[in-house]
Write a protein that holds these residues in place. Structure first.
Motif, PDB file in Angstrom:
ATOM      1  N   THR A 215       0.840  -1.189   0.000  1.00 14.61           N
ATOM      2  CA  THR A 215       0.000   0.000   0.000  1.00 14.61           C
ATOM      3  C   THR A 215       0.876   1.240   0.000  1.00 14.61           C
ATOM      4  O   THR A 215       1.837   1.329   0.747  1.00 14.61           O
ATOM      5  N   SER A 216       0.529   2.192  -0.843  1.00 16.41           N
ATOM      6  CA  SER A 216       1.203   3.490  -0.864  1.00 16.41           C
ATOM      7  C   SER A 216       0.139   4.560  -1.054  1.00 16.41           C
ATOM      8  O   SER A 216      -1.061   4.266  -1.070  1.00 16.41           O
ATOM      9  N   SER A 217       0.572   5.792  -1.247  1.00 17.47           N
ATOM     10  CA  SER A 217      -0.403   6.865  -1.448  1.00 17.47           C
ATOM     11  C   SER A 217      -1.178   6.677  -2.751  1.00 17.47           C
ATOM     12  O   SER A 217      -2.265   7.226  -2.915  1.00 17.47           O
ATOM     13  N   ALA A 218      -0.661   5.872  -3.676  1.00 16.53           N
ATOM     14  CA  ALA A 218      -1.359   5.637  -4.943  1.00 16.53           C
ATOM     15  C   ALA A 218      -2.519   4.659  -4.799  1.00 16.53           C
ATOM     16  O   ALA A 218      -3.430   4.655  -5.626  1.00 16.53           O
ATOM     17  N   SER A 219      -2.499   3.813  -3.749  1.00 18.92           N
ATOM     18  CA  SER A 219      -3.566   2.823  -3.613  1.00 18.92           C
ATOM     19  C   SER A 219      -4.317   2.888  -2.290  1.00 18.92           C
ATOM     20  O   SER A 219      -5.320   2.205  -2.128  1.00 18.92           O
ATOM     21  N   HIS A 220      -3.870   3.704  -1.351  1.00 24.59           N
ATOM     22  CA  HIS A 220      -4.546   3.789  -0.054  1.00 24.59           C
ATOM     23  C   HIS A 220      -5.859   4.552  -0.203  1.00 24.59           C
ATOM     24  O   HIS A 220      -5.893   5.617  -0.823  1.00 24.59           O
ATOM     25  N   PRO A 221      -6.954   4.012   0.336  1.00 24.51           N
ATOM     26  CA  PRO A 221      -8.270   4.656   0.171  1.00 24.51           C
ATOM     27  C   PRO A 221      -8.323   6.097   0.667  1.00 24.51           C
ATOM     28  O   PRO A 221      -9.031   6.918   0.092  1.00 24.51           O
ATOM     29  N   PHE A 222      -7.587   6.435   1.692  1.00 20.26           N
ATOM     30  CA  PHE A 222      -7.625   7.801   2.210  1.00 20.26           C
ATOM     31  C   PHE A 222      -7.073   8.782   1.180  1.00 20.26           C
ATOM     32  O   PHE A 222      -7.634   9.850   0.956  1.00 20.26           O
ATOM     33  N   TYR A 223      -5.975   8.430   0.527  1.00 18.82           N
ATOM     34  CA  TYR A 223      -5.342   9.333  -0.431  1.00 18.82           C
ATOM     35  C   TYR A 223      -6.001   9.311  -1.799  1.00 18.82           C
ATOM     36  O   TYR A 223      -5.931  10.284  -2.540  1.00 18.82           O
ATOM     37  N   THR A 224      -6.667   8.218  -2.161  1.00 21.98           N
ATOM     38  CA  THR A 224      -7.319   8.140  -3.465  1.00 21.98           C
ATOM     39  C   THR A 224      -8.737   8.692  -3.432  1.00 21.98           C
ATOM     40  O   THR A 224      -9.359   8.847  -4.473  1.00 21.98           O
ATOM     41  N   GLY A 225      -9.262   8.970  -2.240  1.00 20.20           N
ATOM     42  CA  GLY A 225     -10.603   9.534  -2.121  1.00 20.20           C
ATOM     43  C   GLY A 225     -11.705   8.494  -2.142  1.00 20.20           C
ATOM     44  O   GLY A 225     -12.870   8.835  -2.278  1.00 20.20           O
ATOM     45  N   THR A 226     -11.359   7.228  -2.003  1.00 21.17           N
ATOM     46  CA  THR A 226     -12.370   6.175  -2.009  1.00 21.17           C
ATOM     47  C   THR A 226     -12.673   5.655  -0.613  1.00 21.17           C
ATOM     48  O   THR A 226     -13.299   4.614  -0.472  1.00 21.17           O
ATOM     49  N   ALA A 227     -12.227   6.375   0.408  1.00 21.27           N
ATOM     50  CA  ALA A 227     -12.479   5.951   1.785  1.00 21.27           C
ATOM     51  C   ALA A 227     -13.966   6.047   2.089  1.00 21.27           C
ATOM     52  O   ALA A 227     -14.644   6.981   1.672  1.00 21.27           O
ATOM     53  N   ARG A 228     -14.467   5.068   2.794  1.00 24.04           N
ATOM     54  CA  ARG A 228     -15.880   5.070   3.180  1.00 24.04           C
ATOM     55  C   ARG A 228     -16.036   5.806   4.500  1.00 24.04           C
ATOM     56  O   ARG A 228     -15.242   5.643   5.410  1.00 24.04           O
ATOM     57  N   VAL A 229     -17.078   6.576   4.599  1.00 23.44           N
ATOM     58  CA  VAL A 229     -17.418   7.252   5.845  1.00 23.44           C
ATOM     59  C   VAL A 229     -18.459   6.390   6.537  1.00 23.44           C
ATOM     60  O   VAL A 229     -19.500   6.071   5.957  1.00 23.44           O
ATOM     61  N   LEU A 230     -18.180   5.998   7.753  1.00 26.84           N
ATOM     62  CA  LEU A 230     -19.125   5.166   8.487  1.00 26.84           C
ATOM     63  C   LEU A 230     -20.329   5.987   8.912  1.00 26.84           C
ATOM     64  O   LEU A 230     -20.206   7.123   9.347  1.00 26.84           O
TER      65      LEU A 230
END
Length: 84
Positions: free
Chosen positions: A50-65
């Motif tokens: 995992t790097s900034s290219a694939s981490h959900p937080f940096y790619t904007g795909t993080a889910r908000v609970l």
């Protein structure tokens, strides 16, 4: 800097195995495996999951609970047993 106590910093390629992106940066980490970089030079390569290219937080795909939905489901399941 005091000589002899600091680790050697060298150019290293970090390759994200999840998306295939690679970054050339400086690091004290070393590897026996090497890769030829875009500039024609050969650098040690370190594969990371995992790097900034694939981490959900940096790619904007993080889910908000949905915290509100969790509270409502709790109240529906257990009713008025627990009141605040």
């Amino acid at each position: 800097m005091k000589p002899g106590i600091h680790p050697v910093s060298r150019p290293v390629v970090f390759r994200d195995t999840a998306v295939g992106t690679a970054f050339l940066t400086r690091s004290t980490a070393d590897s026996a495996r090497t890769v030829r970089w875009e500039d024609g030079n050969t650098y040690p390569v370190i594969d990371v999951e995992t790097s900034s290219a694939s981490h959900p937080f940096y790619t904007g795909t993080a889910r908000v609970l949905d915290q509100e939905g969790r509270v409502e489901r709790f109240r529906q399941r257990y009713g008025g047993r627990y009141t605040s």
